[in-house]
Scaffold this active site. Structure first.
Site, PDB file in Angstrom:
ATOM      1  N   SER A  94      56.422  -5.800  26.028  1.00 21.68           N
ATOM      2  CA  SER A  94      57.771  -5.256  26.102  1.00 21.68           C
ATOM      3  C   SER A  94      58.180  -5.076  27.556  1.00 21.68           C
ATOM      4  CB  SER A  94      57.842  -3.904  25.389  1.00 21.68           C
ATOM      5  OG  SER A  94      57.616  -4.050  24.022  1.00 21.68           O
ATOM      6  N   ASP A 149      55.701 -21.895  23.620  1.00 16.73           N
ATOM      7  CA  ASP A 149      54.654 -22.297  24.562  1.00 16.73           C
ATOM      8  C   ASP A 149      53.297 -22.309  23.854  1.00 16.73           C
ATOM      9  OD1 ASP A 149      52.582 -21.891  26.783  1.00 16.73           O
ATOM     10  OD2 ASP A 149      54.416 -22.201  27.938  1.00 16.73           O
ATOM     11  N   HIS A 165      62.702  -0.810  26.344  1.00 15.43           N
ATOM     12  CA  HIS A 165      62.994   0.212  25.333  1.00 15.43           C
ATOM     13  C   HIS A 165      62.434   1.536  25.829  1.00 15.43           C
ATOM     14  CE1 HIS A 165      58.782   0.280  24.095  1.00 15.43           C
ATOM     15  NE2 HIS A 165      58.822  -1.048  23.968  1.00 15.43           N
TER      16      HIS A 165
END
Length: 417
Positions: free
Chosen positions: A379, A364, A237
């Site tokens: 991110s 996980d 992003h």
């Protein structure tokens, strides 16, 4: 008479089915993207069947295969290049034009390593427009009178290129109450305006009534490295200003190695965070060339061969992404990239690039124990499925940190084509 009515009823139903089928197929043809890619040596199915047909006169680099089973066409990429295809109704009436780009499937090196980002904006970003109390006690706002708004970038003052907030203060206090010409960048367009700074009652400094910012920094994750072009993509992003929410325009940006110092677990209503510090700041990892809605991009300068020594893998296009098991690569400690299992629980059928292409869930146990799920700083973590790079993490669900959004990797790779 009764038999005639029955036949008429069946005929009417048959016509309705034909019309519905025609309408459905027409809508699919019209809403299918006008520009799309085919991988060289691979096929792409098009839902085109009677009464629609494909004009074969400009095929060239692609070939058509007619599927008897579902009465549709498949395009086969023969050679790299661009071509134009026309869909016609009954072979006569033009319905839609397609621009087809046949490309080799890109091979990239997946990242997952933590990076420190430092970025200077183009000019200075206006983060607030305020009133100023002048020496006569009047409340004024020269910036507002000049038409300046939050989110504007001041590029020049009186023809002098602006690179820092300190420079703005210096120029205004040298010129004092004389009129200045300001070059402003707003929504990718530039314009000039005039203004006069006023002497502030509080500190006798000359001010326009604006707060500005010229740089930002933070921790993120490298998504991929393209060895052929020596370019990288990261974050998934864009970098936006925390006050205005505006995408920052890059003047100069660098990425460096980052060392993870702490991980704050994410909890419902409170997103967690990976905290880190820049280290070896004299060794620049890469230079940022662009800041877009889908990540930051640039060229790799030097990384001691860490990325370049990793194995390249193919990318997977959005049509190849499946619900179910996948993996992410990310760094939580000791600068070691680790592999963690996730599940893709929802896919969006996107024809236009968007940051929220899929919903993923962390499964996980080790990652859940360490972070509680997805946290800020992750991110850009690459998503791997069926040994292909298919996407990158973009956002976390604030109310459920075990879930978050990812985007299709092809949205990040648009600059390659």
């Amino acid at each position: 008479m009764g038999r005639f009515k029955l036949k008429a009823k069946y005929l009417f139903i048959f016509i309705i089915i034909l019309v519905l089928g025609f309408t459905l197929q027409l809508s699919q043809i019209l809403f299918y993207p006008s520009n799309f890619k085919i991988i060289k040596g691979e096929n792409k199915n098009l839902n085109i069947s009677f009464p629609f047909s494909l004009d074969n006169s400009e095929l060239g680099i692609v070939d058509t295969i007619y599927n008897e089973g579902n009465k549709s066409l498949t395009l086969n990429g023969i050679d790299e290049g661009n071509t134009h295809l026309k869909v016609k109704l009954l072979g006569l009436i033009p319905v839609k034009n397609y621009n087809v780009n046949v490309v080799d499937r890109p091979m990239v090196i997946p990242g997952g390593n933590a990076i420190g980002v430092r970025m200077n904006t183009k000019g200075v970003l206006v983060v607030a427009v305020t009133d100023v109390i002048d020496i006569n006690g009047n409340r004024v706002s020269p910036a507002r009178d000049a038409g300046l708004k939050v989110g504007d970038s001041i590029i020049e003052i009186n023809g002098e290129k602006i690179v820092s907030s300190e420079q703005v203060v210096k120029i205004l206090n040298e010129i004092k109450n004389e009129e200045v010409e300001i070059l402003v960048l707003r929504n990718k367009g530039e314009f000039k305006t005039l203004s006069k700074a006023v002497k502030c009652l509080q500190d006798n400094a000359y001010r326009l009534g604006i707060w500005v910012r010229d740089k930002t920094s933070g921790i993120g994750t490298m998504t991929y490295y393209n060895e052929e072009t020596n370019t990288f993509g990261a974050l998934g992003h864009g970098i936006t200003d925390m006050d205005t929410g505006k995408l920052l325009t890059v003047e100069k940006g660098l990425v460096m190695n980052a060392k993870i110092s702490d991980v704050e677990q994410g909890k419902k209503g409170t997103p967690g965070e990976i905290r880190g510090v820049f280290y070896k700041t004299d060794e620049v990892l890469g230079e940022i060339k662009g800041n877009t809605d889908f990540g930051i991009y640039g060229s790799l300068i030097d990384n001691n061969g860490e990325l370049k020594s990793k194995e390249k893998i193919p990318i997977g296009f959005k049509e190849e992404v499946e619900l179910g098991k996948a993996y992410i690569y990310t760094t939580l400690k000791n600068n070691v990239v680790e592999k963690f299992e996730i599940e893709i629980v929802k896919l969006e059928n996107q024809q236009i690039p968007d940051q929220k292409s899929m919903i993923i869930k962390v499964t996980d146990k080790q990652l859940l124990e360490k972070t509680g799920g997805i946290v800020q700083g992750m991110s850009g973590s690459p998503i791997i499925q069926n040994d292909k790079l298919i996407g990158a993490i973009t956002h976390v669900f604030v109310n459920d940190p075990t879930k978050g959004y990812g985007l299709y990797i092809e949205w990040m790779l648009e600059e390659l084509w």
